[in-house]
Scaffold this motif. Structure first.
Motif, short mmCIF file in Angstrom:
data_model
loop_
_atom_site.label_atom_id
_atom_site.label_comp_id
_atom_site.label_asym_id
_atom_site.label_seq_id
_atom_site.Cartn_x
_atom_site.Cartn_y
_atom_site.Cartn_z
N CYS A 23 -3.54 7.10 1.69
CA CYS A 23 -4.90 6.56 1.73
C CYS A 23 -5.62 7.09 2.96
CB CYS A 23 -4.86 5.03 1.79
SG CYS A 23 -6.48 4.25 2.08
N ASP A 24 -6.82 7.63 2.74
CA ASP A 24 -7.70 8.03 3.83
C ASP A 24 -8.89 7.07 3.85
OD1 ASP A 24 -6.49 10.99 3.19
OD2 ASP A 24 -7.25 10.82 5.23
N PRO A 25 -8.98 6.22 4.86
CA PRO A 25 -10.07 5.24 4.88
C PRO A 25 -11.39 5.89 5.27
CG PRO A 25 -8.82 5.10 6.90
CD PRO A 25 -8.12 6.11 6.05
N ILE A 26 -12.43 5.14 5.16
CA ILE A 26 -13.74 5.60 5.62
C ILE A 26 -13.68 5.77 7.14
CG2 ILE A 26 -16.17 4.92 5.87
CD1 ILE A 26 -15.89 3.51 3.14
N SER A 27 -14.22 6.87 7.60
CA SER A 27 -14.19 7.17 9.03
C SER A 27 -14.82 6.03 9.83
CB SER A 27 -14.96 8.47 9.29
OG SER A 27 -14.99 8.75 10.67
N GLY A 28 -14.10 5.58 10.87
CA GLY A 28 -14.62 4.51 11.70
C GLY A 28 -14.19 3.12 11.28
N HIS A 29 -13.63 3.00 10.08
CA HIS A 29 -13.15 1.69 9.63
C HIS A 29 -11.80 1.40 10.30
CE1 HIS A 29 -15.62 1.00 5.70
NE2 HIS A 29 -16.38 1.24 6.74
N ILE A 47 -0.43 -5.39 2.02
CA ILE A 47 -0.31 -5.24 3.46
C ILE A 47 -1.67 -4.94 4.05
CG2 ILE A 47 0.23 -2.78 3.31
CD1 ILE A 47 2.22 -3.20 5.66
N TYR A 48 -1.84 -5.28 5.33
CA TYR A 48 -3.12 -5.14 6.00
C TYR A 48 -2.89 -4.64 7.42
CZ TYR A 48 -6.61 -7.49 9.03
OH TYR A 48 -7.51 -7.81 10.00
N PHE A 49 -3.65 -3.61 7.82
CA PHE A 49 -3.63 -3.07 9.16
C PHE A 49 -4.98 -3.33 9.82
CE2 PHE A 49 0.20 -0.49 8.86
CZ PHE A 49 0.33 -0.26 7.49
N GLN A 50 -4.94 -3.74 11.07
CA GLN A 50 -6.17 -3.92 11.84
C GLN A 50 -5.96 -3.31 13.22
OE1 GLN A 50 -9.37 -4.87 11.52
NE2 GLN A 50 -9.56 -4.41 13.70
N ALA A 67 4.87 0.42 4.68
CA ALA A 67 3.64 1.18 4.89
C ALA A 67 3.49 1.44 6.37
CB ALA A 67 2.43 0.43 4.35
N GLU A 68 2.84 2.54 6.67
CA GLU A 68 2.51 2.83 8.05
C GLU A 68 1.11 3.40 8.11
OE1 GLU A 68 5.51 5.56 9.36
OE2 GLU A 68 4.43 7.29 8.58
N ARG A 69 0.55 3.31 9.29
CA ARG A 69 -0.78 3.85 9.51
C ARG A 69 -0.74 4.63 10.81
NH1 ARG A 69 -6.60 0.74 10.20
NH2 ARG A 69 -7.87 2.57 9.71
N THR A 70 -0.89 5.92 10.70
CA THR A 70 -0.74 6.80 11.86
C THR A 70 -2.10 7.04 12.50
OG1 THR A 70 -0.89 8.67 10.34
CG2 THR A 70 1.30 7.93 10.96
N LEU A 77 1.82 4.42 1.91
CA LEU A 77 2.63 3.34 1.31
C LEU A 77 3.83 4.00 0.67
CD1 LEU A 77 2.86 0.28 0.43
CD2 LEU A 77 1.70 0.98 -1.68
N THR A 78 5.01 3.55 1.05
CA THR A 78 6.24 4.14 0.52
C THR A 78 6.98 3.09 -0.31
OG1 THR A 78 6.45 5.61 2.43
CG2 THR A 78 8.43 5.23 1.12
N ILE A 79 7.40 3.52 -1.48
CA ILE A 79 8.23 2.66 -2.34
C ILE A 79 9.55 3.38 -2.54
CG2 ILE A 79 8.39 1.34 -4.48
CD1 ILE A 79 5.36 1.75 -4.84
N GLN A 80 10.60 2.74 -2.10
CA GLN A 80 11.94 3.34 -2.22
C GLN A 80 12.61 2.83 -3.50
OE1 GLN A 80 13.36 1.94 1.68
NE2 GLN A 80 13.57 4.09 2.26
N ARG A 81 13.44 3.68 -4.07
CA ARG A 81 14.26 3.30 -5.24
C ARG A 81 13.38 2.59 -6.27
NH1 ARG A 81 16.40 1.54 -0.79
NH2 ARG A 81 16.20 -0.68 -1.33
N THR A 82 12.36 3.28 -6.74
CA THR A 82 11.37 2.69 -7.64
C THR A 82 12.01 2.05 -8.86
OG1 THR A 82 10.99 4.86 -8.62
CG2 THR A 82 9.43 4.12 -6.94
#
Lengths: 118, 109
Positions: A23-29, A47-50, A67-70, A77-82
């Motif tokens: 996911c690429d969010p809107i710039s500045g969000h 999940i929610y990142f702030q 999930a991670e946000r770099t 968002l990673t799903i293992q062993r789907t």
């Protein structure tokens, strides 16, 4: 301006494989959210990142989901062993900020990733 | 019981009709309320916020009754382009949105 983008738009995988959704969010969000929508169902919060705060992971259905946000921007968002029950549309949204319980900024959604687990 | 409940429909109405959707929520601590619109195989988009005093945006009127934990959306003079699924959404706090499963509207000529 550019909206929220997600990739891939469609993903077909075999049961037991790992998948990564981007996911690429809107710039500045500064706030970023993941939801999933199963067929005929409402959106389910994942999940929610702030900003730099610890993410709210309370909606993740199992420890196979992470999930991670770099750099405060792009999220994966990673799903293992789907499993077959993971098949759904995974939606990402972003908003300018959230400053507490009473604050609400409009969430803008990306087009989603349609995941099919065979 | 789901936290946000909506009649799934579908509501099939002719052009020009007035149609109303209702929604109930169970968490009395919910802080803000919205209607989103979702077209087939598209992402949800904010239609309007809902305030206790009631608010109107063109042909659309939204109403909130906190005492009854009830939200409504009224669409007047329906257009073909109004055909979509309407999602009732509740902010539980910290921008965590809880979505209803949606009410499907089909407007026919």
């Amino acid at each position: 301006g550019a909206g929220v983008s997600q990739s891939p738009s469609n993903k077909v995988t075999e049961k037991g494989k790992d998948v990564e959704l981007r996911c690429d969010p809107i710039s500045g969000h500064t706030a970023l959210y993941w939801y999933r929508q199963s067929l005929g169902q409402g959106l389910e919060f994942l999940i929610y990142f702030q900003g730099n705060s610890a993410p709210d992971k309370s909606g993740l259905p199992s420890d196979r989901f992470s999930a991670e946000r770099t750099g405060g921007s792009v999220s994966t968002l990673t799903i293992q062993r789907t499993q077959q029950e993971d098949s759904a549309v995974y939606l990402c949204a972003s908003s300018t900020r959230t400053s507490g319980g009473s604050s609400t900024d409009t969430q803008y959604f990306g087009p989603g990733t349609r995941l099919t687990v065979l | 019981r789901k936290e946000v409940e909506q009649d799934p429909g579908p509501f099939n109405v002719p052009e020009g009709a007035t149609v109303a959707f209702n929604c109930t929520y169970s968490n009395s601590a919910s802080q803000s309320f919205f209607w989103y619109r979702q077209d087939c195989r598209k992402e949800p988009k904010l239609l309007m916020s809902v305030y206790s005093s009631g608010n109107e945006d063109g042909r659309f009127t939204a109403q909130l009754n906190r005492a009854s934990q009830y939200i409504s959306l009224l669409i007047r003079d329906s257009k073909l382009s109004d055909s979509a699924t309407y999602l009732c959404v509740v902010n539980r706090g910290y921008n965590k949105l809880i979505f209803g499963a949606g009410t499907r509207l089909a407007v026919h000529p």
